[in-house]
Enzyme design. Structure first.
Site, PDB file in Angstrom:
ATOM      1  N   CYS A  67      -3.816  10.730   1.399  1.00 37.54           N
ATOM      2  CA  CYS A  67      -3.056   9.501   1.134  1.00 37.54           C
ATOM      3  C   CYS A  67      -1.647   9.803   0.666  1.00 37.54           C
ATOM      4  CB  CYS A  67      -3.786   8.684   0.086  1.00 37.54           C
ATOM      5  SG  CYS A  67      -5.488   8.403   0.565  1.00 37.54           S
ATOM      6  N   LYS A 118       0.837  -1.210   0.000  1.00 34.80           N
ATOM      7  CA  LYS A 118       0.000   0.000   0.000  1.00 34.80           C
ATOM      8  C   LYS A 118       0.871   1.259   0.000  1.00 34.80           C
ATOM      9  CE  LYS A 118      -3.220   2.937   0.632  1.00 34.80           C
ATOM     10  NZ  LYS A 118      -4.277   3.188  -0.320  1.00 34.80           N
TER      11      LYS A 118
HETATM   12  N1  SAJ Z   1      -1.371  15.218  -8.401  1.00 35.74           N
HETATM   13  C1  SAJ Z   1      -0.457  15.971  -9.104  1.00 35.74           C
HETATM   14  N2  SAJ Z   1       0.014  15.491 -10.308  1.00 35.74           N
HETATM   15  C2  SAJ Z   1      -0.401  14.292 -10.805  1.00 35.74           C
HETATM   16  C3  SAJ Z   1      -1.324  13.520 -10.087  1.00 35.74           C
HETATM   17  C4  SAJ Z   1      -1.802  14.001  -8.876  1.00 35.74           C
HETATM   18  O1  SAJ Z   1      -0.049  17.063  -8.669  1.00 35.74           O
HETATM   19  O2  SAJ Z   1       0.065  13.929 -11.894  1.00 35.74           O
HETATM   20  C5  SAJ Z   1      -1.866  15.687  -7.089  1.00 35.74           C
HETATM   21  C6  SAJ Z   1      -3.397  15.843  -7.043  1.00 35.74           C
HETATM   22  O3  SAJ Z   1      -3.782  17.086  -7.532  1.00 35.74           O
HETATM   23  C7  SAJ Z   1      -3.660  15.683  -5.557  1.00 35.74           C
HETATM   24  C8  SAJ Z   1      -2.596  14.676  -5.121  1.00 35.74           C
HETATM   25  O4  SAJ Z   1      -1.607  14.680  -6.144  1.00 35.74           O
HETATM   26  O5  SAJ Z   1      -3.444  16.900  -4.865  1.00 35.74           O
HETATM   27  C9  SAJ Z   1      -3.074  13.245  -4.930  1.00 35.74           C
HETATM   28  O6  SAJ Z   1      -4.062  12.908  -5.897  1.00 35.74           O
HETATM   29  P1  SAJ Z   1      -4.171  11.501  -6.628  1.00 35.74           P
HETATM   30  O7  SAJ Z   1      -5.293  11.591  -7.557  1.00 35.74           O
HETATM   31  O8  SAJ Z   1      -2.871  11.116  -7.184  1.00 35.74           O
HETATM   32  O9  SAJ Z   1      -4.425  10.455  -5.468  1.00 35.74           O
HETATM   33  P2  SAJ Z   1      -5.439  10.336  -4.228  1.00 35.74           P
HETATM   34  O10 SAJ Z   1      -4.729  10.830  -3.006  1.00 35.74           O
HETATM   35  O11 SAJ Z   1      -6.765  10.916  -4.508  1.00 35.74           O
HETATM   36  O12 SAJ Z   1      -5.615   8.740  -4.145  1.00 35.74           O
HETATM   37  C10 SAJ Z   1      -4.469   7.920  -3.996  1.00 35.74           C
HETATM   38  C11 SAJ Z   1      -4.497   6.816  -5.076  1.00 35.74           C
HETATM   39  N3  SAJ Z   1      -3.218   6.132  -5.120  1.00 35.74           N
HETATM   40  C12 SAJ Z   1      -2.582   5.881  -6.311  1.00 35.74           C
HETATM   41  O13 SAJ Z   1      -3.017   6.251  -7.372  1.00 35.74           O
HETATM   42  C13 SAJ Z   1      -1.318   5.100  -6.231  1.00 35.74           C
HETATM   43  C14 SAJ Z   1      -5.603   5.832  -4.750  1.00 35.74           C
HETATM   44  O14 SAJ Z   1      -5.568   4.730  -5.650  1.00 35.74           O
HETATM   45  C15 SAJ Z   1      -5.458   5.311  -3.323  1.00 35.74           C
HETATM   46  O15 SAJ Z   1      -6.475   4.385  -2.997  1.00 35.74           O
HETATM   47  C16 SAJ Z   1      -5.565   6.487  -2.404  1.00 35.74           C
HETATM   48  O16 SAJ Z   1      -4.465   7.371  -2.700  1.00 35.74           O
HETATM   49  C17 SAJ Z   1      -5.477   5.971  -0.976  1.00 35.74           C
HETATM   50  O17 SAJ Z   1      -6.536   5.737  -0.370  1.00 35.74           O
HETATM   51  O18 SAJ Z   1      -4.373   5.698  -0.503  1.00 35.74           O
END
Ligand code: SAJ
Length: 415
Positions: free
Chosen positions: A254, A200
């Site tokens: 997360c 995870k």
């Molecule tokens: N972000 C960026 N650039 C990107 C992608 C995201 O700046 O290219 C930022 C987003 O704007 C946000 C943050 O990162 O602020 C996190 O967003 P996210 O969409 O990457 O992830 P979360 O936190 O919504 O969900 C994550 C997911 N993990 C992965 O994709 C590996 C999800 O699958 C998990 O279940 C979740 O964390 C969790 O519960 O841990």
């Protein structure tokens, strides 16, 4: 089978509803009694695509309780915040386990879903639940199963993603796998508790490190005077390259948190730690860019579009906007925040019109779809001298963006 879900949050509620829909008798428990009361009145504490419909489909198989009851299985999905010194705060997990301990009898299964530091199930949870004559793996069953869903698409991912089930022993793993197989269409993969906990953290660290790379590349492009969004999109045509998107910071409960739980389990030079620091510095960088656009103007009114941690969600936990607003205020500016979805936020949330009215600058902090229709309005404002910084490149390089410096720049026009 009667399953008790402990922790009625972003993961606990959809999981409870999916289990209820699949035919289990599900009770939901939370230390905040209001949550149970709300659910029993047919109200959900947050919005998530498809959750209302799922809640209706769960029907009488789900009920919320304010006192714990005997069940065949307990599934614990409570928060694990990060402490001020970047350690995993297990206190909610420990108190949830202490409250279910009296119900843990022969044949009962306990599943931990919260994201935790590796070895927590074995070294922290197991001793809380064991008693003389009641041993994990012999008398009761114990498993760790990580949450696997992205806010905004939670239900689809809970159903369709593969699920990693870490059993304290073979029998515990099989029993937990059977529960998840009742609603998961992806593969249910078995391993041990510590591997499942670590997997995870690896997943979210992978994403955090890749976002940090994108953020560093964006800052390099700013210094080179080229457009990072164009450069990244061109690089991503390579069959083995998938650079993520830069942004004003990494938010959410997360990715901004979980990598610390790996860092605390490791001594040595850490790319994961450096990535965290790079991402944590992005709100400061965003403020630097807007201040450079404002050319030294003091006490500026800065409208921040978006308080959520990412697009199209109402969740503002660890949102970069909170820090951007705080840094701006510290520097004597008037930061005004608007968001079409977020209701709970430390700063006051105002309407879009109130935010942009008489603003000296606008920061597009979140790429909510709802903002797409504001493009012409923002362009008119820019004509009138309002500084516009699009940190997510929602408007395809029409305004100054993070990753290409402070001048609006067409693609392919870097020198
Ligand atoms: N972000 C960026 N650039 C990107 C992608 C995201 O700046 O290219 C930022 C987003 O704007 C946000 C943050 O990162 O602020 C996190 O967003 P996210 O969409 O990457 O992830 P979360 O936190 O919504 O969900 C994550 C997911 N993990 C992965 O994709 C590996 C999800 O699958 C998990 O279940 C979740 O964390 C969790 O519960 O841990």
């Amino acid at each position: 089978m009667k399953i008790c879900v402990v922790g009625l949050g972003y993961m606990g509620i959809p999981t409870a509803m999916l289990l209820a829909k699949s035919g289990c008798e599900v009770i939901g428990y939370d230390v905040l009694k209001e949550k149970a009361e709300m659910l029993n009145m047919g109200q959900l504490p947050f919005e998530e695509k498809g959750l209302k419909e799922l809640f209706a489909e769960a029907g009488e198989n789900f009920r919320a309780v304010t006192k714990l009851e005997q069940a065949d299985a307990y599934l614990v999905a409570v928060p694990t915040p990060v402490t001020k010194d970047n350690k995993c705060d297990n206190s909610y997990v420990e108190s949830a386990m202490r409250s279910i301990a009296p119900f843990v009898k022969k044949g009962v299964l306990v599943i931990l879903e919260s994201t935790v530091r590796p070895r927590t199930t074995t070294d922290v949870v197991r001793p809380i639940l064991e008693k003389p004559g009641l041993k994990a793996g012999e008398d009761f069953m114990l498993a760790y199963v990580s949450e696997k869903a992205i806010p905004g698409n939670t239900i689809h991912e809970m159903v369709n993603n593969d699920r990693i089930v870490g059993g304290f022993d073979e029998k515990s793993g099989q029993a937990a796998a059977k529960i998840y197989a009742s609603f998961v269409k992806g593969k249910v993969r078995l391993t041990d508790c510590t591997t499942a906990e670590t997997v995870k953290l690896m997943e979210n660290s992978y994403r955090d490190v890749n976002i940090a790379l994108a953020n560093e590349l964006a800052k390099i492009c700013e210094q080179l005077g080229i457009n990072a969004w164009e450069a990244i999109s061109l690089a991503n045509h390579h069959p083995r390259v998938h650079i993520h998107q830069p942004g004003p910071g990494v938010g959410g409960h997360c990715i901004a948190v979980d990598p610390w739980f790996l860092i605390e389990s490791y001594e040595g030079k850490s790319i994961i730690k450096t990535a965290r620091e790079i991402n944590d510095a992005m709100p400061e960088h965003t403020v630097k860019l807007i201040e450079s656009l404002l050319e030294g103007k003091k006490n500026a009114k800065v409208a921040i579009l978006g308080a959520a941690y990412k697009k199209n969600v109402d969740d503002a936990r660890e949102s970069p906007t909170e820090q951007i607003a705080q840094i701006l205020s510290r520097k004597g500016h008037n930061a005004v925040v608007t968001d079409p979805f977020v209701k709970k936020f430390p700063e006051k949330i105002v309407s879009f019109d109130e935010a942009v009215n008489n603003a000296d600058a606008v920061i597009v902090a979140v790429d909510h779809d709802a903002y797409k229709e504001k493009e012409n309005l923002l362009a008119e404002m820019m004509q009138r001298g309002v500084k516009v910084l699009d940190t997510r490149n929602l408007f395809n390089s029409r305004f100054a963006t993070l990753g290409k410096g402070t001048q609006p720049m067409e693609k392919g026009t870097g020198k």
